[in-house]
Scaffold this active site. Structure first.
Site, PDB file in Angstrom:
ATOM      1  N   HIS A   1     -15.089  11.323   3.672  1.00  0.00           N
ATOM      2  CA  HIS A   1     -16.296  10.746   4.262  1.00  0.00           C
ATOM      3  C   HIS A   1     -16.679   9.473   3.507  1.00  0.00           C
ATOM      4  O   HIS A   1     -17.799   9.333   3.024  1.00  0.00           O
ATOM      5  CB  HIS A   1     -17.429  11.774   4.244  1.00  0.00           C
ATOM      6  CG  HIS A   1     -17.037  13.091   4.831  1.00  0.00           C
ATOM      7  ND1 HIS A   1     -17.479  14.303   4.374  1.00  0.00           N
ATOM      8  CD2 HIS A   1     -16.193  13.363   5.873  1.00  0.00           C
ATOM      9  CE1 HIS A   1     -16.937  15.278   5.102  1.00  0.00           C
ATOM     10  NE2 HIS A   1     -16.150  14.733   6.007  1.00  0.00           N
TER      11      HIS A   1
HETATM   12  C1  LIG Z   1      -8.137  13.442   7.667  1.00  0.00           C
HETATM   13  C2  LIG Z   1      -9.588  13.205   8.006  1.00  0.00           C
HETATM   14  C3  LIG Z   1     -10.330  14.236   8.556  1.00  0.00           C
HETATM   15  C4  LIG Z   1     -11.689  14.036   8.863  1.00  0.00           C
HETATM   16  N1  LIG Z   1     -12.408  15.057   9.414  1.00  0.00           N
HETATM   17  C5  LIG Z   1     -13.708  14.856   9.753  1.00  0.00           C
HETATM   18  C6  LIG Z   1     -14.463  15.890  10.363  1.00  0.00           C
HETATM   19  O1  LIG Z   1     -13.966  16.973  10.616  1.00  0.00           O
HETATM   20  N2  LIG Z   1     -15.772  15.640  10.671  1.00  0.00           N
HETATM   21  C7  LIG Z   1     -16.370  14.426  10.419  1.00  0.00           C
HETATM   22  O2  LIG Z   1     -17.546  14.248  10.728  1.00  0.00           O
HETATM   23  N3  LIG Z   1     -15.665  13.429   9.824  1.00  0.00           N
HETATM   24  C8  LIG Z   1     -14.359  13.609   9.501  1.00  0.00           C
HETATM   25  N4  LIG Z   1     -13.626  12.612   8.908  1.00  0.00           N
HETATM   26  C9  LIG Z   1     -14.334  11.351   8.608  1.00  0.00           C
HETATM   27  C10 LIG Z   1     -14.360  10.373   9.786  1.00  0.00           C
HETATM   28  O3  LIG Z   1     -13.101  10.320  10.395  1.00  0.00           O
HETATM   29  C11 LIG Z   1     -14.755   9.006   9.210  1.00  0.00           C
HETATM   30  O4  LIG Z   1     -16.061   9.100   8.691  1.00  0.00           O
HETATM   31  C12 LIG Z   1     -14.747   7.915  10.254  1.00  0.00           C
HETATM   32  O5  LIG Z   1     -13.510   7.812  10.914  1.00  0.00           O
HETATM   33  C13 LIG Z   1     -15.027   6.609   9.564  1.00  0.00           C
HETATM   34  O6  LIG Z   1     -15.060   5.597  10.529  1.00  0.00           O
HETATM   35  P1  LIG Z   1     -14.930   4.090  10.134  1.00  0.00           P
HETATM   36  O7  LIG Z   1     -15.053   3.304  11.400  1.00  0.00           O
HETATM   37  O8  LIG Z   1     -15.856   3.794   9.015  1.00  0.00           O
HETATM   38  O9  LIG Z   1     -13.471   3.915   9.524  1.00  0.00           O
HETATM   39  P2  LIG Z   1     -12.051   4.323  10.115  1.00  0.00           P
HETATM   40  O10 LIG Z   1     -12.148   5.419  11.101  1.00  0.00           O
HETATM   41  O11 LIG Z   1     -11.178   4.507   8.906  1.00  0.00           O
HETATM   42  O12 LIG Z   1     -11.593   3.031  10.911  1.00  0.00           O
HETATM   43  C14 LIG Z   1     -11.137   1.851  10.274  1.00  0.00           C
HETATM   44  C15 LIG Z   1     -10.031   1.248  11.114  1.00  0.00           C
HETATM   45  O13 LIG Z   1      -9.769  -0.075  10.670  1.00  0.00           O
HETATM   46  C16 LIG Z   1      -8.383  -0.256  10.601  1.00  0.00           C
HETATM   47  N5  LIG Z   1      -8.140  -1.329   9.612  1.00  0.00           N
HETATM   48  C17 LIG Z   1      -8.414  -1.307   8.285  1.00  0.00           C
HETATM   49  N6  LIG Z   1      -8.070  -2.474   7.708  1.00  0.00           N
HETATM   50  C18 LIG Z   1      -7.573  -3.253   8.694  1.00  0.00           C
HETATM   51  C19 LIG Z   1      -7.036  -4.576   8.728  1.00  0.00           C
HETATM   52  N7  LIG Z   1      -6.972  -5.342   7.630  1.00  0.00           N
HETATM   53  N8  LIG Z   1      -6.595  -5.063   9.926  1.00  0.00           N
HETATM   54  C20 LIG Z   1      -6.660  -4.302  11.048  1.00  0.00           C
HETATM   55  N9  LIG Z   1      -7.170  -3.043  11.085  1.00  0.00           N
HETATM   56  C21 LIG Z   1      -7.611  -2.538   9.908  1.00  0.00           C
HETATM   57  C22 LIG Z   1      -7.829   1.091  10.190  1.00  0.00           C
HETATM   58  O14 LIG Z   1      -6.464   1.169  10.530  1.00  0.00           O
HETATM   59  C23 LIG Z   1      -8.725   2.025  10.994  1.00  0.00           C
HETATM   60  O15 LIG Z   1      -8.198   2.216  12.285  1.00  0.00           O
HETATM   61  C24 LIG Z   1     -12.277  12.780   8.611  1.00  0.00           C
HETATM   62  C25 LIG Z   1     -11.521  11.726   8.046  1.00  0.00           C
HETATM   63  C26 LIG Z   1     -10.182  11.948   7.761  1.00  0.00           C
HETATM   64  C27 LIG Z   1      -9.369  10.811   7.173  1.00  0.00           C
END
Ligand SMILES: Cc1cc2nc3c(=O)[nH]c(=O)nc-3n(C[C@H](O)[C@H](O)[C@H](O)COP(=O)(O)OP(=O)(O)OC[C@H]3O[C@@H](n4cnc5c(N)ncnc54)[C@H](O)[C@@H]3O)c2cc1C
Length: 309
Positions: free
Chosen positions: A245
């Site tokens: 998270h």
């Molecule tokens: C294995 C796992 C299980 C989880 N299980 C749960 C759960 O059960 N319940 C829950 O509430 N939360 C869960 N989470 C947490 C939840 O998935 C995250 O809080 C959420 O996805 C975060 O969203 P975000 O948009 O901040 O980042 P992310 O979802 O990480 O999105 C960032 C995106 O940006 C892309 N990116 C990064 N750098 C670059 C770049 N330089 N150029 C192009 N693209 C780039 C990445 O590839 C990614 O697709 C889990 C996370 C993981 C990893």
């Protein structure tokens, strides 16, 4: 729209985001845009800001990056839930669910002396944990005479609302080099205290009637460790685990907060046409356990604001 594109940095002209520099298939190119919304997650969003000259000036200077906007909070305030695992031997003859069918249940509660409600979470996993490295000394094989291996389950103690936080830092000005990060778990005394007390509460629960038909005895932490603050703190540091998270590294806040990175509309302070919409804008990690729903809500709100609603 195109997949498989790696963004290297945000292009900024006269204090305004005008596009991104990206790489795909070995080719570096630029994409012009009237507005840039960064959603690269709480490790990569601050990384991209810093690579683009937005962040703590001293750190940018160290890597030869020209400062566009000095924002000392970029990469600070890194949060992610931590858990410690109390393990117990399950009574012989009890059959626990396989991992995939497990029903999880938890106890949200407020730690003694906390001003934040439900800052802690205890969760029992009614599954056998087969990972030998997680439970030292546990027999995972059948003995002669067809004696079955030990069955082990756990109560995890999660710090829902940490007081401490870590950081994301540059290691290089090369976008392909990952930044360094450190959660700095259990560095804040109030975090250590609450996890320590949470484990002792878990131990009391394990000895209660609710567990008497299931739990044979506690394996880790042992009585000696549990009874001694210093030994327990050491055990916690040696065994602490992390959730997924990751959040907080471009935190939202008012202008009076020098560590705030985005305003209440997720717009990066001091740069026009640039927003962050992901878990990095959260000033504090959600206490509920997961961050996914909050991230979706942030994305939907930013879309609404951009659409002018
Ligand atoms: C294995 C796992 C299980 C989880 N299980 C749960 C759960 O059960 N319940 C829950 O509430 N939360 C869960 N989470 C947490 C939840 O998935 C995250 O809080 C959420 O996805 C975060 O969203 P975000 O948009 O901040 O980042 P992310 O979802 O990480 O999105 C960032 C995106 O940006 C892309 N990116 C990064 N750098 C670059 C770049 N330089 N150029 C192009 N693209 C780039 C990445 O590839 C990614 O697709 C889990 C996370 C993981 C990893």
């Amino acid at each position: 729209m195109r997949g498989g594109v790696f963004v290297r940095k945000i292009l900024i002209r006269d204090g305004e985001a005008v596009g991104v520099e990206a790489e795909s298939g070995g080719t570096i190119f630029r994409v012009d845009a009237g507005r840039v919304v960064l959603s690269a997650g709480a490790i990569r969003s601050p990384h991209l800001l810093m690579l683009s000259g937005i962040g703590p000036e001293d750190q940018l200077r160290q890597f030869g990056i020209t400062t566009v906007c000095h924002l000392p909070g970029v990469g600070q305030n890194l949060m992610n839930h931590l858990s410690t695992q109390m393990t117990f031997k399950v009574k012989d003859g009890i059959t626990l669910a396989p991992h995939t069918d497990a029903v999880h249940f938890g106890l949200h509660y407020t730690a003694e002396g906390s001003d934040a409600v439900n800052d802690m979470l205890l969760r029992t996993s009614p599954v056998v944990d087969p990972r030998r490295e997680r439970v030292p000394g546990v027999r995972t094989k059948y003995l002669t005479g067809n004696v079955p291996p030990d069955q082990v389950a756990r109560i995890s103690c999660t710090l829902g609302l940490p007081d401490g936080s870590g950081y994301v830092r540059l290691v290089s000005a090369d976008p392909a080099v990952q930044p360094e990060f450190n959660y700095r778990y259990l560095q804040h005394p109030n975090d250590t205290r609450r996890v320590r007390e949470g484990l002792r509460l878990a131990a009391r629960l394990l000895e209660s009637d609710a567990y008497k038909d299931v739990a044979d005895h506690r394996i880790q932490p042992t009585d000696d460790i549990l009874a001694n603050d210093d030994a327990l703190d050491l055990w916690m540091r040696q065994t602490v685990g992390s959730a997924r998270h990751v959040s907080g590294t471009c935190k939202m806040g008012p202008d009076g907060d020098p560590m705030a990175v985005v305003d209440q509309y997720c717009r990066v302070k001091g740069v026009q046409g640039l927003s962050v919409a992901d878990a990095s804008v959260m000033p504090r990690i959600p206490r509920s356990g997961g961050s996914h729903a909050t991230v979706i809500m942030i994305g939907e709100r930013v879309v609404d604001w951009i659409a002018g609603n």
